[in-house]
Design a protein around this motif. Structure first.
Motif, PDB file in Angstrom:
ATOM      1  N   ASP A   3       0.808  -1.305  -0.356  1.00  0.00           N
ATOM      2  CA  ASP A   3      -0.080  -0.052   0.065  1.00  0.00           C
ATOM      3  C   ASP A   3       0.730   1.325  -0.157  1.00  0.00           C
ATOM      4  OD1 ASP A   3      -2.512   0.268  -0.130  1.00  0.00           O
ATOM      5  OD2 ASP A   3      -3.278  -0.751   1.393  1.00  0.00           O
ATOM      6  N   CYS A   4       1.851   1.360  -0.304  1.00  0.00           N
ATOM      7  CA  CYS A   4       2.971   2.587  -0.554  1.00  0.00           C
ATOM      8  C   CYS A   4       2.792   3.099  -1.819  1.00  0.00           C
ATOM      9  CB  CYS A   4       4.461   1.515  -0.151  1.00  0.00           C
ATOM     10  SG  CYS A   4       5.379   3.182  -1.100  1.00  0.00           S
ATOM     11  N   ILE A   5       2.416   4.488  -1.683  1.00  0.00           N
ATOM     12  CA  ILE A   5       2.606   5.105  -3.016  1.00  0.00           C
ATOM     13  C   ILE A   5       3.422   5.382  -3.963  1.00  0.00           C
ATOM     14  CG2 ILE A   5       3.263   7.519  -1.977  1.00  0.00           C
ATOM     15  CD1 ILE A   5       0.258   8.339  -3.822  1.00  0.00           C
ATOM     16  N   PHE A   6       4.427   5.751  -2.852  1.00  0.00           N
ATOM     17  CA  PHE A   6       5.913   5.547  -3.536  1.00  0.00           C
ATOM     18  C   PHE A   6       6.387   4.287  -3.789  1.00  0.00           C
ATOM     19  CE2 PHE A   6       7.999  10.124  -1.756  1.00  0.00           C
ATOM     20  CZ  PHE A   6       6.576  10.332  -2.273  1.00  0.00           C
ATOM     21  N   CYS A   7       5.845   3.137  -3.849  1.00  0.00           N
ATOM     22  CA  CYS A   7       6.407   1.818  -3.906  1.00  0.00           C
ATOM     23  C   CYS A   7       5.646   1.129  -5.292  1.00  0.00           C
ATOM     24  CB  CYS A   7       6.486   0.504  -2.856  1.00  0.00           C
ATOM     25  SG  CYS A   7       7.528   0.713  -1.998  1.00  0.00           S
ATOM     26  N   LYS A   8       4.730   1.497  -5.233  1.00  0.00           N
ATOM     27  CA  LYS A   8       3.654   1.624  -6.149  1.00  0.00           C
ATOM     28  C   LYS A   8       4.209   2.478  -7.562  1.00  0.00           C
ATOM     29  CE  LYS A   8      -0.516   0.136  -4.553  1.00  0.00           C
ATOM     30  NZ  LYS A   8      -1.985   1.170  -3.984  1.00  0.00           N
ATOM     31  N   ILE A   9       4.764   3.917  -7.261  1.00  0.00           N
ATOM     32  CA  ILE A   9       5.333   4.589  -8.417  1.00  0.00           C
ATOM     33  C   ILE A   9       6.492   4.160  -8.975  1.00  0.00           C
ATOM     34  CG2 ILE A   9       6.944   7.084  -8.596  1.00  0.00           C
ATOM     35  CD1 ILE A   9       4.736   8.406  -6.637  1.00  0.00           C
ATOM     36  N   ALA A  10       7.595   4.144  -8.254  1.00  0.00           N
ATOM     37  CA  ALA A  10       9.137   2.632  -8.136  1.00  0.00           C
ATOM     38  C   ALA A  10       8.085   1.476  -9.623  1.00  0.00           C
ATOM     39  CB  ALA A  10       9.210   2.484  -7.688  1.00  0.00           C
ATOM     40  N   SER A  11       7.227   1.171  -9.118  1.00  0.00           N
ATOM     41  CA  SER A  11       7.262  -0.239  -9.669  1.00  0.00           C
ATOM     42  C   SER A  11       6.229   0.502 -11.498  1.00  0.00           C
ATOM     43  CB  SER A  11       6.739  -0.971  -9.511  1.00  0.00           C
ATOM     44  OG  SER A  11       4.770  -0.618  -8.905  1.00  0.00           O
ATOM     45  N   GLY A  12       6.183   1.421 -11.221  1.00  0.00           N
ATOM     46  CA  GLY A  12       5.322   2.211 -12.929  1.00  0.00           C
ATOM     47  C   GLY A  12       3.749   2.001 -12.825  1.00  0.00           C
ATOM     48  N   GLU A  13       3.090   1.578 -11.409  1.00  0.00           N
ATOM     49  CA  GLU A  13       1.944   1.153 -11.335  1.00  0.00           C
ATOM     50  C   GLU A  13       1.069   2.679 -11.059  1.00  0.00           C
ATOM     51  OE1 GLU A  13      -1.100  -1.151  -7.751  1.00  0.00           O
ATOM     52  OE2 GLU A  13       1.364  -1.531  -7.487  1.00  0.00           O
ATOM     53  N   ILE A  14       1.370   3.367 -10.844  1.00  0.00           N
ATOM     54  CA  ILE A  14       1.155   4.546 -10.009  1.00  0.00           C
ATOM     55  C   ILE A  14       1.793   5.596 -11.384  1.00  0.00           C
ATOM     56  CG2 ILE A  14       1.199   6.957  -9.267  1.00  0.00           C
ATOM     57  CD1 ILE A  14      -0.296   5.488  -7.135  1.00  0.00           C
ATOM     58  N   PRO A  15       1.478   6.475 -12.237  1.00  0.00           N
ATOM     59  CA  PRO A  15       1.917   7.759 -12.904  1.00  0.00           C
ATOM     60  C   PRO A  15       3.129   8.874 -12.093  1.00  0.00           C
ATOM     61  CG  PRO A  15      -0.143   8.083 -13.123  1.00  0.00           C
ATOM     62  CD  PRO A  15      -0.095   6.695 -12.558  1.00  0.00           C
ATOM     63  N   SER A  16       4.053   8.581 -12.990  1.00  0.00           N
ATOM     64  CA  SER A  16       4.802   9.777 -12.292  1.00  0.00           C
ATOM     65  C   SER A  16       5.874  10.459 -13.274  1.00  0.00           C
ATOM     66  CB  SER A  16       5.403   9.594 -11.020  1.00  0.00           C
ATOM     67  OG  SER A  16       6.955   8.407 -12.193  1.00  0.00           O
ATOM     68  N   THR A  17       5.683  11.844 -13.098  1.00  0.00           N
ATOM     69  CA  THR A  17       7.711  12.034 -14.540  1.00  0.00           C
ATOM     70  C   THR A  17       8.646  11.601 -14.144  1.00  0.00           C
ATOM     71  OG1 THR A  17       6.045  13.696 -14.714  1.00  0.00           O
ATOM     72  CG2 THR A  17       7.981  14.329 -15.828  1.00  0.00           C
ATOM     73  N   MET A  18       9.046  10.798 -14.863  1.00  0.00           N
ATOM     74  CA  MET A  18      10.574  10.412 -13.306  1.00  0.00           C
ATOM     75  C   MET A  18      11.403  11.118 -15.064  1.00  0.00           C
ATOM     76  SD  MET A  18      11.086   7.844 -12.274  1.00  0.00           S
ATOM     77  CE  MET A  18       9.313   6.435 -12.163  1.00  0.00           C
ATOM     78  N   VAL A  19      11.847  11.713 -13.844  1.00  0.00           N
ATOM     79  CA  VAL A  19      13.487  12.068 -14.649  1.00  0.00           C
ATOM     80  C   VAL A  19      14.690  11.449 -14.586  1.00  0.00           C
ATOM     81  CG1 VAL A  19      13.065  14.199 -14.057  1.00  0.00           C
ATOM     82  CG2 VAL A  19      14.039  12.798 -12.423  1.00  0.00           C
ATOM     83  N   TYR A  20      14.640   9.983 -13.764  1.00  0.00           N
ATOM     84  CA  TYR A  20      16.035   8.971 -14.091  1.00  0.00           C
ATOM     85  C   TYR A  20      15.803   7.810 -12.958  1.00  0.00           C
ATOM     86  CZ  TYR A  20      20.248   7.121 -12.625  1.00  0.00           C
ATOM     87  OH  TYR A  20      21.658   5.902 -12.461  1.00  0.00           O
ATOM     88  N   GLU A  21      16.220   6.434 -13.358  1.00  0.00           N
ATOM     89  CA  GLU A  21      15.897   5.223 -13.669  1.00  0.00           C
ATOM     90  C   GLU A  21      16.796   4.530 -13.028  1.00  0.00           C
ATOM     91  OE1 GLU A  21      11.476   2.538 -13.356  1.00  0.00           O
ATOM     92  OE2 GLU A  21      12.290   4.234 -15.044  1.00  0.00           O
ATOM     93  N   ASP A  22      16.802   3.532 -11.920  1.00  0.00           N
ATOM     94  CA  ASP A  22      17.824   2.193 -12.207  1.00  0.00           C
ATOM     95  C   ASP A  22      17.597   0.903 -12.009  1.00  0.00           C
ATOM     96  OD1 ASP A  22      19.036   3.021  -9.687  1.00  0.00           O
ATOM     97  OD2 ASP A  22      20.826   4.377 -10.776  1.00  0.00           O
ATOM     98  N   ASP A  23      18.885   0.067 -11.547  1.00  0.00           N
ATOM     99  CA  ASP A  23      18.243  -0.358 -10.655  1.00  0.00           C
ATOM    100  C   ASP A  23      17.635  -0.681  -9.599  1.00  0.00           C
ATOM    101  OD1 ASP A  23      18.206  -2.338 -13.264  1.00  0.00           O
ATOM    102  OD2 ASP A  23      20.406  -2.902 -12.412  1.00  0.00           O
ATOM    103  N   MET A  24      19.066   0.232  -8.817  1.00  0.00           N
ATOM    104  CA  MET A  24      18.310   1.103  -7.132  1.00  0.00           C
ATOM    105  C   MET A  24      17.988   1.745  -6.937  1.00  0.00           C
ATOM    106  SD  MET A  24      22.196   0.494  -5.123  1.00  0.00           S
ATOM    107  CE  MET A  24      22.884   0.275  -6.450  1.00  0.00           C
ATOM    108  N   VAL A  25      17.434   2.724  -8.156  1.00  0.00           N
ATOM    109  CA  VAL A  25      16.344   3.814  -7.208  1.00  0.00           C
ATOM    110  C   VAL A  25      16.035   4.520  -8.700  1.00  0.00           C
ATOM    111  CG1 VAL A  25      18.598   5.018  -5.757  1.00  0.00           C
ATOM    112  CG2 VAL A  25      18.421   5.625  -8.453  1.00  0.00           C
ATOM    113  N   ALA A  26      14.501   5.299  -8.086  1.00  0.00           N
ATOM    114  CA  ALA A  26      13.891   6.036  -9.310  1.00  0.00           C
ATOM    115  C   ALA A  26      14.195   7.762  -8.222  1.00  0.00           C
ATOM    116  CB  ALA A  26      12.511   5.770  -8.714  1.00  0.00           C
ATOM    117  N   ALA A  27      13.661   9.003  -9.522  1.00  0.00           N
ATOM    118  CA  ALA A  27      13.788   9.871  -9.332  1.00  0.00           C
ATOM    119  C   ALA A  27      12.837  10.359 -10.292  1.00  0.00           C
ATOM    120  CB  ALA A  27      15.049  10.644  -9.343  1.00  0.00           C
TER     121      ALA A  27
END
Ligand code: 5GP
Ligand code: ZN
Length: 114
Positions: A3-27
């Motif tokens: 139920d974590c909103i940022f886990c859902k953003i990290a997985s792409g389940e919730i949309p966001s304007t992603m500026v950087y992503e790799d195996d470990m982090v999302a921004a």
């Protein structure tokens, strides 16, 4: 974490304007920016806050501060400076319980913050 909103953003389940992503982090861009540039840097794995970081997180912490922050500062053209903030727990003003670092820039910052 289910139920974590940022886990859902990290997985792409919730949309966001992603500026950087790799195996470990999302921004991604903060929904309610407090500065012309306001990006949130998060670990993809669920960590509640900086208070939960430990021995096993050295690579993650170093990656964020030694790789991702300077890379984004350059890409986002924050040559005049920037601020990195993490809020932890109730007194820290944390509202989303998944570790995140605010990267703020594009205007002069006051100190102390409100
Ligand atoms: P905190 O107060 O926990 O340090 O910061 C949480 C931040 O997350 C706030 O700046 C808030 O605007 C941002 N935020 C909350 N929900 C969302 C969301 O669904 N998407 C994005 N992009 N940012 C969010
Ligand atoms: Zn999470």
């Amino acid at each position: 974490m289910a139920d974590c909103i940022f886990c859902k953003i990290a997985s792409g389940e919730i949309p966001s304007t992603m500026v950087y992503e790799d195996d470990m982090v999302a921004a991604f861009k903060d929904l309610e920016p407090q500065a012309p540039t306001h990006v949130l840097i998060i670990p993809k794995k669920h960590v509640v806050s900086a208070a939960e970081l430990g021995d096993g997180d050295r690579e993650l912490a170093a990656h964020i501060f030694c790789d991702v922050v300077p890379k984004l500062a350059k890409e986002l053209k924050l040559s005049k400076g920037f601020r990195v903030v993490t809020n932890a727990g109730e007194d820290g003003g944390q509202t989303v319980m998944h570790l995140h670092f605010h990267l703020l820039g594009g205007r002069s910052m006051q100190w102390p913050p409100g």
